[in-house]
Structure formats: structure tokens, C-alpha cells
Design an enzyme around this catalytic site. Sequence first.
Site, PDB file in Angstrom:
ATOM      1  N   PHE B 131      -5.077  13.960   8.954  1.00 50.20           N
ATOM      2  CA  PHE B 131      -3.999  12.962   9.041  1.00 50.20           C
ATOM      3  C   PHE B 131      -2.718  13.685   9.411  1.00 50.20           C
ATOM      4  CE2 PHE B 131      -4.315   8.800   6.390  1.00 50.20           C
ATOM      5  CZ  PHE B 131      -5.408   8.388   7.108  1.00 50.20           C
ATOM      6  N   GLN B 252       9.353   3.150   4.489  1.00 54.57           N
ATOM      7  CA  GLN B 252       8.667   3.656   5.677  1.00 54.57           C
ATOM      8  C   GLN B 252       8.398   2.515   6.667  1.00 54.57           C
ATOM      9  OE1 GLN B 252       4.671   5.514   5.101  1.00 54.57           O
ATOM     10  NE2 GLN B 252       5.803   7.356   5.609  1.00 54.57           N
ATOM     11  N   HIS B 254       6.906   1.460  10.596  1.00 52.33           N
ATOM     12  CA  HIS B 254       6.041   1.866  11.686  1.00 52.33           C
ATOM     13  C   HIS B 254       6.580   1.189  12.948  1.00 52.33           C
ATOM     14  CE1 HIS B 254       2.506   2.574  14.076  1.00 52.33           C
ATOM     15  NE2 HIS B 254       2.016   3.328  13.125  1.00 52.33           N
ATOM     16  N   LEU B 264      -0.189  -3.641  11.924  1.00 49.93           N
ATOM     17  CA  LEU B 264      -0.012  -2.422  12.709  1.00 49.93           C
ATOM     18  C   LEU B 264      -0.842  -2.394  13.975  1.00 49.93           C
ATOM     19  CD1 LEU B 264      -0.234   0.530  10.166  1.00 49.93           C
ATOM     20  CD2 LEU B 264       1.723  -0.321  11.418  1.00 49.93           C
ATOM     21  N   GLU B 267      -0.789   4.214  16.455  1.00 49.40           N
ATOM     22  CA  GLU B 267      -0.244   5.132  17.448  1.00 49.40           C
ATOM     23  C   GLU B 267      -1.285   5.471  18.518  1.00 49.40           C
ATOM     24  OE1 GLU B 267       1.272   7.380  14.411  1.00 49.40           O
ATOM     25  OE2 GLU B 267       3.270   6.711  14.950  1.00 49.40           O
ATOM     26  N   ARG B 298       8.184   8.492  14.967  1.00 50.39           N
ATOM     27  CA  ARG B 298       8.227   7.066  14.624  1.00 50.39           C
ATOM     28  C   ARG B 298       9.640   6.507  14.545  1.00 50.39           C
ATOM     29  NH1 ARG B 298       3.720   6.127   9.873  1.00 50.39           N
ATOM     30  NH2 ARG B 298       1.919   6.574  11.181  1.00 50.39           N
ATOM     31  N   HIS B 365       6.412  -0.810   6.035  1.00 49.24           N
ATOM     32  CA  HIS B 365       5.062  -0.454   5.624  1.00 49.24           C
ATOM     33  C   HIS B 365       4.948  -0.017   4.163  1.00 49.24           C
ATOM     34  CE1 HIS B 365       0.967   0.727   6.265  1.00 49.24           C
ATOM     35  NE2 HIS B 365       1.193   2.014   6.184  1.00 49.24           N
ATOM     36  N   ARG B 410       6.619   9.243   2.683  1.00 46.80           N
ATOM     37  CA  ARG B 410       5.276   9.448   2.153  1.00 46.80           C
ATOM     38  C   ARG B 410       4.328   9.931   3.241  1.00 46.80           C
ATOM     39  NH1 ARG B 410       0.371   5.632   2.104  1.00 46.80           N
ATOM     40  NH2 ARG B 410       1.415   5.053   4.031  1.00 46.80           N
TER      41      ARG B 410
HETATM   42  C1  LIG Z   1      -2.197  -1.673   5.890  1.00 44.92           C
HETATM   43  C2  LIG Z   1      -2.058  -0.589   4.862  1.00 44.92           C
HETATM   44  C3  LIG Z   1      -2.883   0.520   4.881  1.00 44.92           C
HETATM   45  C4  LIG Z   1      -2.755   1.540   3.926  1.00 44.92           C
HETATM   46  N1  LIG Z   1      -3.588   2.618   3.984  1.00 44.92           N
HETATM   47  C5  LIG Z   1      -3.475   3.603   3.070  1.00 44.92           C
HETATM   48  C6  LIG Z   1      -4.350   4.731   3.097  1.00 44.92           C
HETATM   49  O1  LIG Z   1      -5.231   4.823   3.945  1.00 44.92           O
HETATM   50  N2  LIG Z   1      -4.200   5.702   2.155  1.00 44.92           N
HETATM   51  C7  LIG Z   1      -3.234   5.625   1.178  1.00 44.92           C
HETATM   52  O2  LIG Z   1      -3.157   6.531   0.356  1.00 44.92           O
HETATM   53  N3  LIG Z   1      -2.408   4.555   1.118  1.00 44.92           N
HETATM   54  C8  LIG Z   1      -2.498   3.546   2.035  1.00 44.92           C
HETATM   55  N4  LIG Z   1      -1.659   2.468   1.970  1.00 44.92           N
HETATM   56  C9  LIG Z   1      -0.748   2.330   0.823  1.00 44.92           C
HETATM   57  C10 LIG Z   1      -1.525   1.878  -0.427  1.00 44.92           C
HETATM   58  O3  LIG Z   1      -2.501   0.942  -0.054  1.00 44.92           O
HETATM   59  C11 LIG Z   1      -0.644   1.225  -1.492  1.00 44.92           C
HETATM   60  O4  LIG Z   1       0.495   2.000  -1.688  1.00 44.92           O
HETATM   61  C12 LIG Z   1      -1.385   1.104  -2.812  1.00 44.92           C
HETATM   62  O5  LIG Z   1      -2.606   0.460  -2.645  1.00 44.92           O
HETATM   63  C13 LIG Z   1      -0.571   0.389  -3.881  1.00 44.92           C
HETATM   64  O6  LIG Z   1      -1.373   0.264  -5.035  1.00 44.92           O
HETATM   65  P1  LIG Z   1      -0.805  -0.272  -6.411  1.00 44.92           P
HETATM   66  O7  LIG Z   1      -1.896  -0.160  -7.418  1.00 44.92           O
HETATM   67  O8  LIG Z   1       0.488   0.383  -6.712  1.00 44.92           O
HETATM   68  O9  LIG Z   1      -0.465  -1.799  -6.133  1.00 44.92           O
HETATM   69  P2  LIG Z   1      -1.327  -2.995  -5.488  1.00 44.92           P
HETATM   70  O10 LIG Z   1      -2.664  -2.605  -5.055  1.00 44.92           O
HETATM   71  O11 LIG Z   1      -0.409  -3.635  -4.524  1.00 44.92           O
HETATM   72  O12 LIG Z   1      -1.532  -3.942  -6.736  1.00 44.92           O
HETATM   73  C14 LIG Z   1      -0.479  -4.647  -7.339  1.00 44.92           C
HETATM   74  C15 LIG Z   1      -1.050  -5.481  -8.462  1.00 44.92           C
HETATM   75  O13 LIG Z   1       0.009  -6.075  -9.198  1.00 44.92           O
HETATM   76  C16 LIG Z   1      -0.269  -7.431  -9.429  1.00 44.92           C
HETATM   77  N5  LIG Z   1       1.009  -8.114  -9.577  1.00 44.92           N
HETATM   78  C17 LIG Z   1       2.104  -8.011  -8.785  1.00 44.92           C
HETATM   79  N6  LIG Z   1       3.081  -8.799  -9.279  1.00 44.92           N
HETATM   80  C18 LIG Z   1       2.598  -9.382 -10.392  1.00 44.92           C
HETATM   81  C19 LIG Z   1       3.131 -10.309 -11.343  1.00 44.92           C
HETATM   82  N7  LIG Z   1       4.371 -10.806 -11.254  1.00 44.92           N
HETATM   83  N8  LIG Z   1       2.340 -10.711 -12.357  1.00 44.92           N
HETATM   84  C20 LIG Z   1       1.080 -10.264 -12.473  1.00 44.92           C
HETATM   85  N9  LIG Z   1       0.531  -9.381 -11.607  1.00 44.92           N
HETATM   86  C21 LIG Z   1       1.284  -8.960 -10.593  1.00 44.92           C
HETATM   87  C22 LIG Z   1      -1.082  -7.865  -8.223  1.00 44.92           C
HETATM   88  O14 LIG Z   1      -1.837  -9.004  -8.543  1.00 44.92           O
HETATM   89  C23 LIG Z   1      -1.947  -6.625  -8.011  1.00 44.92           C
HETATM   90  O15 LIG Z   1      -3.054  -6.681  -8.859  1.00 44.92           O
HETATM   91  C24 LIG Z   1      -1.769   1.438   2.924  1.00 44.92           C
HETATM   92  C25 LIG Z   1      -0.932   0.329   2.897  1.00 44.92           C
HETATM   93  C26 LIG Z   1      -1.052  -0.673   3.864  1.00 44.92           C
HETATM   94  C27 LIG Z   1      -0.105  -1.830   3.846  1.00 44.92           C
END
Ligand SMILES: Cc1cc2nc3c(=O)[nH]c(=O)nc-3n(C[C@H](O)[C@H](O)[C@H](O)COP(=O)(O)OP(=O)(O)OC[C@H]3O[C@@H](n4cnc5c(N)ncnc54)[C@H](O)[C@@H]3O)c2cc1C
Lengths: 95, 599
Positions: B131, B252, B254, B264, B267, B298, B365, B410
Site C-alpha cells: 500500500f 483525509q 480523495h 471512490l 487512483e 492527492r 474519506h 492516516r
Molecule cells: C470505502 C472505505 C474503505 C476503507 N478501507 C479501509 C481499509 O482497507 N483498511 C483500513 O484499515 N481502513 C479502511 N477504511 C477505514 C475504516 O473502514 C474505518 O475507519 C473503520 O472501519 C471504523 O471503524 P469503527 O469501529 O471505528 O466504526 P464503524 O465501523 O463506523 O462503527 C460505528 C458503530 O457505531 C454505531 N453508532 C454510531 N452512532 C451511534 C449512536 N448514536 N447510537 C448507537 N450506535 C451508534 C454504529 O451503529 C456502528 O455500529 C475504509 C473506509 C472507507 C470509507
Amino acid sequence: MDILEQLQNSRVKKTELSRGELRWACRRGMLELDILLGDFFDAHYDTLDALDQKIFETLVAMPDQLLYEYFTGKSSPDDLNIARVFKKICNAASH
Amino acid sequence: MGIKNLTIGNRMNSIPRRRFDSLVIGAGGAGLRAALQLAREDAKVAVVSKVFPTRSHTVAAQGGVNAALANVLPDNWHWHMYDTIKGSDYLADQDAVEYMCRAASHLVYELEHTGVPFSRTQEGKIYQRPFGGQSQDFGGAQAARTCAAADRTGHAILHSLYQQNIKSQTNFFDEYFAIDLLKNDEGLVLGALVLEIETGEPLIIESKTTLLATGGVGRIFRTNTNARINTGDGMGMALRAGIPLQDMEFFQFHPTGIAGKGMLITEGVRGEGGYLINKDGERFMEKYAPNAKDLASRDVVSRSIYTEVKEGRGVGEQGNHVLLKLDHLGADVIKSRLPGIRDMARTFANVDPIEEAIPIYPTAHYTMGGIPTNRFGQVVVPTDKAAEETIEGLYAVGECACVSVHGANRLGGNSLLDLVVFGRAAGNDIIKYLKNNRNHKPLPAQTIESAMHRLTRWDKKGEGETVESLRAELQKEMEDHCGVFRTEEILSEGVKKMEAIKARLPDVRLRDHSRVFNTARIEALELENLVDVAVATVHSAYTRKESRGAHSRVDYPIRDDKNWMKHTLFFRAGSRIDFKPVRLKPLSVESFPPKERVY
Ligand SMILES: Cc1cc2nc3c(=O)[nH]c(=O)nc-3n(C[C@H](O)[C@H](O)[C@H](O)COP(=O)(O)OP(=O)(O)OC[C@H]3O[C@@H](n4cnc5c(N)ncnc54)[C@H](O)[C@@H]3O)c2cc1C
């Protein structure tokens, strides 16, 4: 085809879903699916006949990853009805 | 139930209560990893999630998770640490980064053992892809550090964690919306007020510890890659509880998202020879980056797109986007090398890139900033006595938190790692805390009342703005005034606009006052969070007068370590800004001193 199994494992397995419940179930983990399902629900769900409404509910109960694979063509639904409604959803998004 | 008609005292007593050792708000990778650690130790854990857990945004992470396993190319955790700190533009806390990079291999193997189906090398080891920003030997040749389960790593991790939590008897509150934290007069966090979305009824969850894991806040920008659930609810809850948000200016972007939709276009498309054009068909990147052109970094590409649009060379009726041209590559190349992109463009932009160019705009993003924590996941705030003091009983992990391992920027694959490393660390710290704090503390009626007010406020009837219109305006203003092109003038305008939007919030009214599955009410509650976090973001961006990582100021183009090597803290009360030092001292190795970041 394991749609029945998935339905059984899924949270949304009640036979009758309220409108609000179905609308909330269109909130997904991926933007692409939010747009496909959520926008379709808002714009077209009410115009579907009873069978297609039921199929839409079935689709909404499926896991995000599977729906995403249908969308990107990595796999396709075995069930012809599901495939048909899914196509409708994709077509609606592109207009 | 007519909650509104009861007297205040009765009303607070009439709200049902549940008690747990630990409350986890959010069921993405971060929340589930923390909950698992707790449930395995037999703590009584509640996990609250506004959507069914496996629909959390973690499911969208397709690329993978970083760990220096050295399965494909030579690697070690110290190189990973260097890359992460350099990638952060030296704003990351080096103790937390060392902790994360050292723990990474163990946690990835643990994921493997609990059933995440990682792709394999020919020798049967976990497959790792290269990556951006990954190097061998402190800035040398490309490394391959991202462990992948095909293109469904996030999905696989989320499902595995969910299954294990079920097995360990975690108590799930699916489709419950957390409204606000509950505190006593000493500032101890004692749980949260939540809303059962199905019935529209409130529930008090009392807990000895509370962990926020509510994910990022891409929805403050009009064009973004995030799922619609990413509304920064935990960040809003923290702000309202008097806790600052850290480093919110670092978001961040894109450069190539589908205009108006946000997803997205990688690239890789420009790598294959696709290029950007404006309304006159001009290949404008030749002006801004004569050598690298469309493959410039970017932020340069993003700012160039913004400039074209701002100066009237945008495409479309409103002139609000540019185009990514691919048709010259020919149908065969597009079909064989970019099939996913073609599907995406056909569905969401209604163009077939074989014939027509794709409408493009920079897309938001990842949220680097968030609720300030230390490497144990404890929420920390500055006090008169120290730069960082813990808020007893309160934790935050994942994209809603700022620990800070990502600093100003990040690296891909480090976010999933952040979730599992600090999810586990927070779980371990909570277990310690619970051993010394065995009893629930009394919950004052006052805190419940103010949390309830957030809910009952939406019962007001009458004319007023709609949630949708104010949200759309917020997203547009944030995109225009706090997006990829930042100057004093634009940001100060942005601060005014966001404060004005905040002032209009009390006039917003719901049309639908029903209780059962009233999703409009949930969206109203989310809007309040979006507003608070957007205000925090624009104020922080206005304050930081330098360019670092994702925050790039046209009027202050250089990183200024002398004045700005510090974290920003934004407090909701009076929109106050404070700062705290970056932790430059790692746990065991030498510090990486700031250097110019060249790749
Ligand atoms: C398209 C895309 C691709 C990505 N690819 C990668 C990758 O390949 N590798 C990598 O390391 N990262 C990647 N990321 C980033 C990564 O996916 C996220 O940063 C990460 O999954 C966030 O996880 P989290 O557990 O913090 O929150 P989330 O998975 O967003 O979970 C949030 C949780 O909080 C709950 N919640 C929110 N508000 C409330 C509320 N008020 N009451 C009750 N529940 C609530 C939701 O229901 C959910 O369960 C990507 C992001 C995107 C957008």
C-alpha cells in the site's frame, strides 16, 4: 442458494415490516448500498406490487457483502425474482 | 407512553433502566473488539448500535489491515512505526504508534485464529499487499504490509468479532440510538441515555464504564465516501459532555469521487492513463503539475479540481464538477482492467466510461481527529494541573477517537489495525478499572433530564426548517469552506456560516412526531451531532496556520514545527480552542524527529 438460511439468520425476518423499519434497514455499512437501497426505497418502493415489495424486503435482509458482490457482478442471485428486483434497483440508481 | 405529560420527577423515574458493568456504544470493529475482551473476562457488557452490528461501516474496508508479518517482503514493526509517524506528518503520538505497531502481528494472528479467512501466499502464509506509504528499512524500498482477506477484510473481521461476541454472551442492543452520556457532579460518566428505535422509547443504561466507538463523520461533507450512518454521534456526545475534540482539522480527502455521490474512483484509473478535463476539454492538471500531471499527490489534484470549479471552468448545469476521461483507453482496456469502475460509473453517474467521461469531485474519506485518548483508550482532557487527565470511566476507540496514531494523515490499512489494537487495550484497562470499582454510583436526575431534553425538544410542533434542508446546507458549506482548499478568508467565512447554521438548529421542526420506527427523528438527532462536529472542524481548521498532512492551507503552505507541532483541542462551550503537546517520546526506541516528508 442459501437465501432462506440467510433470512433465518438475519434480524429482519419478521413477515411484516413497518415502513419505518424497512427504511431504517436500508441504512447500510457501505455508501453504495445506502444509495442503491435507500434511494430506491424513498423513490420507488410504494410503486412496487406486493410480490416485489416482499422481494425488496428479502434483499434488504441480506448481508452487505453479498449485495455488494451482486452489484459488482462478482456473484449473482440464483433466485430469478431476486435478480430481477436487484436489477431494477441498479437501473433506478442510474437515472 | 405520554412521556411528555408526566411531571419531571416522575418522568425520570418512569424511564426503564438496565445495569451493566460496561457499556460499549458502537458495534463496528472497535466496539466489538473491546466488548469481546470484556466478555471473555466475564464482565457484563452491553453493546448498543444504531444499526444491526454487521451493517457497521467497518464492513466497507476492503483493502486490509497492516502488520509487519514479513510474509511477502522483509519487514519489521519498527519500519512500520517509522512509516506511520512519517505518514502522520509527525503529529502522531509516538508512544501510541510504537504500541500499535508492536502489537499488530499478534492481533492479526489472533484474527486468523478466530476465523478471519485471510488470503494466502503460495507457502500458505497470510497474503500481504503493498500500500502507499509503506517502506522497508526506514524509507527504503516498497514494503508489503497490508494483510488482506480478498477484498472483504473489514467484512470478515466484523463478522468474526460479532460471532465471538455472541458466543461470549455479550448483550446486544441492536437498533438502539445513543443520545447522550450521563454524568454525576464530579464528572464521572455513569452510562448513557439511549432510544429504542423500534418503539421510540428511551432507556437508561447505567454502567461503571462507557466506551465510545461510534465511527467517523464523513457526512459533514456533501461529497464523501462514508456510509450514511457516519454522523459523528459519539463525537457530538463527547462535546456536549464538555470533552474537547482533538485535531479535527485533519480530514483525509480523495481527489476523485463520483460528483454528487461520493464513492471512490481509485487512483488506478489515472494510473492506466485516465485524465481530468474541465468544461473546455482542457487537461488542466498540466497547468498545476507539469511533470506528474494527473498522478500528482492527492492534495494537489484535489485543490486543482476545486480551483477549476471555483474559477468557472466546472462542468454541468451548476458547473460544480470536472470530468475524468477514459474513453481514449479503448473499450478493451476498460473492460479488462477496470470493470468495477465501469459498473460504478454506469450505476452512480449514469455514464459508460467507454463513451463518456465520469463526473468527479474530491470526496471526504477519513476522520483523523476525534475524542482525545491515551494508548489505553482512556479519554483524556487538559486540566489546571496537567496536559492530560483521564475522565474516569470513559473510553473511546476507533475512528471516533484520536489516540493519536494517524496524526495529520492516516496510512491505508492502519485504521483497521487501530480498531483491534486499541479495542483490546481499552478492554484490558476497563477490566482493571472494574476490579477497583465494583459498585454502580448514584445517577443524578439532572443528567437524565438534560439528556431527555435532547429527545423531547423534537416533539415541538409548528412551522420551521426541515432537517434535510439544514443538513444539505451544512454539507455544502463545509465542502466549500472547509474542504480541500483552505485560506484565512475562506475558513473565516466558513466559521461564520457554521455558527449561523448552529444558531438555526433550534428552529428546525419535525413533521412526523410518531414514535414507532420514526427515522426522521433519528435523522434530527444525527443532525445535531453533525452540526456540533462541523463547527469543531471548521474552527480547528481556521486556527491552524500551517500546512501539515491532510490540512493544507494555501496561505500557509509550509509545515511549521516551531509553532504548530501540537494537537488542537476544540471545546463546545464558547467554541474555545486549546492545544496540547505531541508525545514525541516512544515507549522503548528512539524518537523519530520531524523531517521533510518526501516520497
Ligand atoms: C470505502 C472505505 C474503505 C476503507 N478501507 C479501509 C481499509 O482497507 N483498511 C483500513 O484499515 N481502513 C479502511 N477504511 C477505514 C475504516 O473502514 C474505518 O475507519 C473503520 O472501519 C471504523 O471503524 P469503527 O469501529 O471505528 O466504526 P464503524 O465501523 O463506523 O462503527 C460505528 C458503530 O457505531 C454505531 N453508532 C454510531 N452512532 C451511534 C449512536 N448514536 N447510537 C448507537 N450506535 C451508534 C454504529 O451503529 C456502528 O455500529 C475504509 C473506509 C472507507 C470509507
